[in-house]
Design a protein around this motif. Sequence first.
Motif, PDB file in Angstrom:
ATOM      1  N   ASP A   1       0.867  -1.192   0.000  1.00  0.00           N
ATOM      2  CA  ASP A   1       0.000   0.000   0.000  1.00  0.00           C
ATOM      3  C   ASP A   1       0.896   1.233   0.000  1.00  0.00           C
ATOM      4  O   ASP A   1       1.703   1.427   0.912  1.00  0.00           O
ATOM      5  N   MET A   2       0.757   2.064  -1.012  1.00  0.00           N
ATOM      6  CA  MET A   2       1.629   3.230  -1.172  1.00  0.00           C
ATOM      7  C   MET A   2       1.062   4.434  -0.430  1.00  0.00           C
ATOM      8  O   MET A   2      -0.131   4.724  -0.514  1.00  0.00           O
ATOM      9  N   VAL A   3       1.952   5.139   0.268  1.00  0.00           N
ATOM     10  CA  VAL A   3       1.592   6.366   0.978  1.00  0.00           C
ATOM     11  C   VAL A   3       2.577   7.442   0.534  1.00  0.00           C
ATOM     12  O   VAL A   3       3.732   7.453   0.980  1.00  0.00           O
ATOM     13  N   PRO A   4       2.186   8.350  -0.354  1.00  0.00           N
ATOM     14  CA  PRO A   4       3.110   9.397  -0.815  1.00  0.00           C
ATOM     15  C   PRO A   4       3.195  10.554   0.176  1.00  0.00           C
ATOM     16  O   PRO A   4       2.199  10.969   0.767  1.00  0.00           O
ATOM     17  N   LEU A   5       4.404  11.069   0.361  1.00  0.00           N
ATOM     18  CA  LEU A   5       4.658  12.257   1.174  1.00  0.00           C
ATOM     19  C   LEU A   5       4.914  13.425   0.232  1.00  0.00           C
ATOM     20  O   LEU A   5       5.767  13.340  -0.654  1.00  0.00           O
ATOM     21  N   THR A   6       4.175  14.504   0.401  1.00  0.00           N
ATOM     22  CA  THR A   6       4.230  15.619  -0.535  1.00  0.00           C
ATOM     23  C   THR A   6       5.351  16.600  -0.172  1.00  0.00           C
ATOM     24  O   THR A   6       6.041  16.450   0.856  1.00  0.00           O
ATOM     25  N   LEU A   7       5.524  17.624  -1.019  1.00  0.00           N
ATOM     26  CA  LEU A   7       6.514  18.673  -0.781  1.00  0.00           C
ATOM     27  C   LEU A   7       6.141  19.500   0.438  1.00  0.00           C
ATOM     28  O   LEU A   7       4.956  19.670   0.764  1.00  0.00           O
ATOM     29  N   LEU A   8       7.151  20.047   1.088  1.00  0.00           N
ATOM     30  CA  LEU A   8       6.943  20.879   2.268  1.00  0.00           C
ATOM     31  C   LEU A   8       6.908  22.348   1.863  1.00  0.00           C
ATOM     32  O   LEU A   8       7.741  22.817   1.081  1.00  0.00           O
ATOM     33  N   GLU A   9       5.959  23.069   2.404  1.00  0.00           N
ATOM     34  CA  GLU A   9       5.889  24.501   2.163  1.00  0.00           C
ATOM     35  C   GLU A   9       6.906  25.245   3.040  1.00  0.00           C
ATOM     36  O   GLU A   9       7.529  24.672   3.943  1.00  0.00           O
ATOM     37  N   LYS A  10       7.040  26.542   2.763  1.00  0.00           N
ATOM     38  CA  LYS A  10       8.015  27.345   3.503  1.00  0.00           C
ATOM     39  C   LYS A  10       7.666  27.411   4.982  1.00  0.00           C
ATOM     40  O   LYS A  10       8.548  27.371   5.850  1.00  0.00           O
ATOM     41  N   ARG A  11       6.370  27.493   5.319  1.00  0.00           N
ATOM     42  CA  ARG A  11       5.959  27.528   6.724  1.00  0.00           C
ATOM     43  C   ARG A  11       6.302  26.238   7.453  1.00  0.00           C
ATOM     44  O   ARG A  11       6.596  26.246   8.659  1.00  0.00           O
ATOM     45  N   HIS A  12       6.281  25.117   6.745  1.00  0.00           N
ATOM     46  CA  HIS A  12       6.681  23.854   7.357  1.00  0.00           C
ATOM     47  C   HIS A  12       8.181  23.834   7.629  1.00  0.00           C
ATOM     48  O   HIS A  12       8.632  23.282   8.649  1.00  0.00           O
ATOM     49  N   VAL A  13       8.952  24.414   6.729  1.00  0.00           N
ATOM     50  CA  VAL A  13      10.406  24.494   6.935  1.00  0.00           C
ATOM     51  C   VAL A  13      10.713  25.356   8.161  1.00  0.00           C
ATOM     52  O   VAL A  13      11.613  25.050   8.956  1.00  0.00           O
ATOM     53  N   MET A  14       9.953  26.421   8.341  1.00  0.00           N
ATOM     54  CA  MET A  14      10.148  27.265   9.516  1.00  0.00           C
ATOM     55  C   MET A  14       9.817  26.502  10.802  1.00  0.00           C
ATOM     56  O   MET A  14      10.466  26.706  11.838  1.00  0.00           O
ATOM     57  N   GLU A  15       8.829  25.637  10.765  1.00  0.00           N
ATOM     58  CA  GLU A  15       8.528  24.798  11.934  1.00  0.00           C
ATOM     59  C   GLU A  15       9.675  23.838  12.227  1.00  0.00           C
ATOM     60  O   GLU A  15       9.976  23.551  13.399  1.00  0.00           O
ATOM     61  N   CYS A  16      10.313  23.334  11.168  1.00  0.00           N
ATOM     62  CA  CYS A  16      11.488  22.470  11.380  1.00  0.00           C
ATOM     63  C   CYS A  16      12.622  23.239  12.050  1.00  0.00           C
ATOM     64  O   CYS A  16      13.301  22.724  12.947  1.00  0.00           O
ATOM     65  N   PHE A  17      12.855  24.481  11.628  1.00  0.00           N
ATOM     66  CA  PHE A  17      13.883  25.310  12.263  1.00  0.00           C
ATOM     67  C   PHE A  17      13.561  25.564  13.724  1.00  0.00           C
ATOM     68  O   PHE A  17      14.430  25.505  14.597  1.00  0.00           O
ATOM     69  N   LEU A  18      12.310  25.871  13.999  1.00  0.00           N
ATOM     70  CA  LEU A  18      11.904  26.136  15.378  1.00  0.00           C
ATOM     71  C   LEU A  18      12.122  24.918  16.264  1.00  0.00           C
ATOM     72  O   LEU A  18      12.644  25.027  17.387  1.00  0.00           O
ATOM     73  N   ASP A  19      11.745  23.739  15.789  1.00  0.00           N
ATOM     74  CA  ASP A  19      11.913  22.521  16.590  1.00  0.00           C
ATOM     75  C   ASP A  19      13.389  22.188  16.798  1.00  0.00           C
ATOM     76  O   ASP A  19      13.795  21.818  17.917  1.00  0.00           O
ATOM     77  N   GLU A  20      14.189  22.319  15.751  1.00  0.00           N
ATOM     78  CA  GLU A  20      15.617  21.990  15.869  1.00  0.00           C
ATOM     79  C   GLU A  20      16.343  22.971  16.778  1.00  0.00           C
ATOM     80  O   GLU A  20      17.182  22.576  17.597  1.00  0.00           O
ATOM     81  N   MET A  21      16.042  24.245  16.683  1.00  0.00           N
ATOM     82  CA  MET A  21      16.678  25.240  17.542  1.00  0.00           C
ATOM     83  C   MET A  21      16.284  25.044  18.999  1.00  0.00           C
ATOM     84  O   MET A  21      17.101  25.250  19.908  1.00  0.00           O
ATOM     85  N   SER A  22      15.019  24.649  19.248  1.00  0.00           N
ATOM     86  CA  SER A  22      14.588  24.400  20.626  1.00  0.00           C
ATOM     87  C   SER A  22      15.327  23.209  21.221  1.00  0.00           C
ATOM     88  O   SER A  22      15.700  23.210  22.405  1.00  0.00           O
ATOM     89  N   GLN A  23      15.547  22.153  20.412  1.00  0.00           N
ATOM     90  CA  GLN A  23      16.280  20.994  20.910  1.00  0.00           C
ATOM     91  C   GLN A  23      17.761  21.316  21.172  1.00  0.00           C
ATOM     92  O   GLN A  23      18.360  20.750  22.080  1.00  0.00           O
ATOM     93  N   GLU A  24      18.326  22.219  20.388  1.00  0.00           N
ATOM     94  CA  GLU A  24      19.735  22.583  20.563  1.00  0.00           C
ATOM     95  C   GLU A  24      19.941  23.653  21.622  1.00  0.00           C
ATOM     96  O   GLU A  24      21.093  24.003  21.943  1.00  0.00           O
TER      97      GLU A  24
END
Length: 403
Positions: free
Chosen positions: A339-362
Amino acid sequence: MMGDEGVCEPLSDGREAGEGWTNLSHRATPFSSKLGAMMRIRNKYQAMKRRRVEQGGLQASAGWASLRPTGPEIFTFDPTCAQAESGHRRKKKRKSSRVLFPSNGRKFLPVAERSLTKPLFLLLSVVLFLQVYNAFENLDDHLLRYDLEGLEKTLRREVFGQQEATAELLLHLRDYLSTYAHHKPLGVSLHGPTGVGKTHLGRILARHFRSVVGEQLVVQYFSTHHCPLAADPGECARDLRARVAGVVARAEEEEKIPLLIFDEVEFMPGQLLDALHGLLRPGQANEFLNAVYLLISSLGEAQITNHVLQNVSAGSGRSLLPDLRQALQKLHPLWAEVDMVPLTLLEKRHVMECFLDEMSQEGFYPDRPHIEQLAEELTYHSAGGLQYSHNGCKQVVAKVNLL
């Protein structure tokens, strides 16, 4: 005797009539003695009949006289005509006879036969209810064992921009883990471009299943590590079968469903793909049927990227899965079993959430302008007024490490 008027002349009583006819007979000497005797008999009969009618039918005559309309009466030669007519009418009104049971008899009512249909139907309904109730209880027990609600909360918190993919993945897991009897293993394949969170999603699943089924029932297989290019593909395939056989045998003893994660499937040689294809087919031993296989690869990246960009710009609602499955089945028949489950492209706001999470962990202070500045340094696709990252969140860790 009849007079000139043509009516019956009533006599006072029998004695007067007899004396009159006697005198008449003496005066009318031409009549014979026989005629005189006949006249006396007739007069005596008329007197007796008149007394019987007067005594027996006096009350009935009075009743009928009160009910009859007041009009001119019709005279008849026979004064007993009205009495005879009233008696005839009274005889016609007869009451309907009733059938009476004898006082000393018994009445036997029909006895209704007792049918067993209703008790049997109630028994069948109770048994069916208990079976359905036990089935739902078993479903709840299996799902509670794997704590899919906790997994859903973790995915919502730690995976960004893939709500549809995570919901579909949880749907497949919930349907499969709700029971322990299966006719084939569960194979789910995650596809998507680089940096959209495929490997991160696999690590979250591995961590969660280790906590619910144990360390020994979770396998993470990386193609470039466990079967490098210099290794023998046939030997890699034999090692893979032996490792999977050991895990599913242990899971069968513990009555649990193991999780086997295969990352970097796009680098697997053909013999390793054949071995994995054989493990996903139905008709195997029972322990091989109760297992979850998670395949992670970047195959179909071009189809997913084009579909997302065209869907945003042109507003097309065409599904991605038929095109993706058709393209991958040309590479290997393995993709027809999963069963295939495709993951789509990330928008710019999603990239900013990744930065926020990574900076909080560091341990960095999550400064909003600083995060926006770091996100602007990445490259994006522009379509429909939105910006989609070329590499997703793959460069986020490297950017944060440079701070």
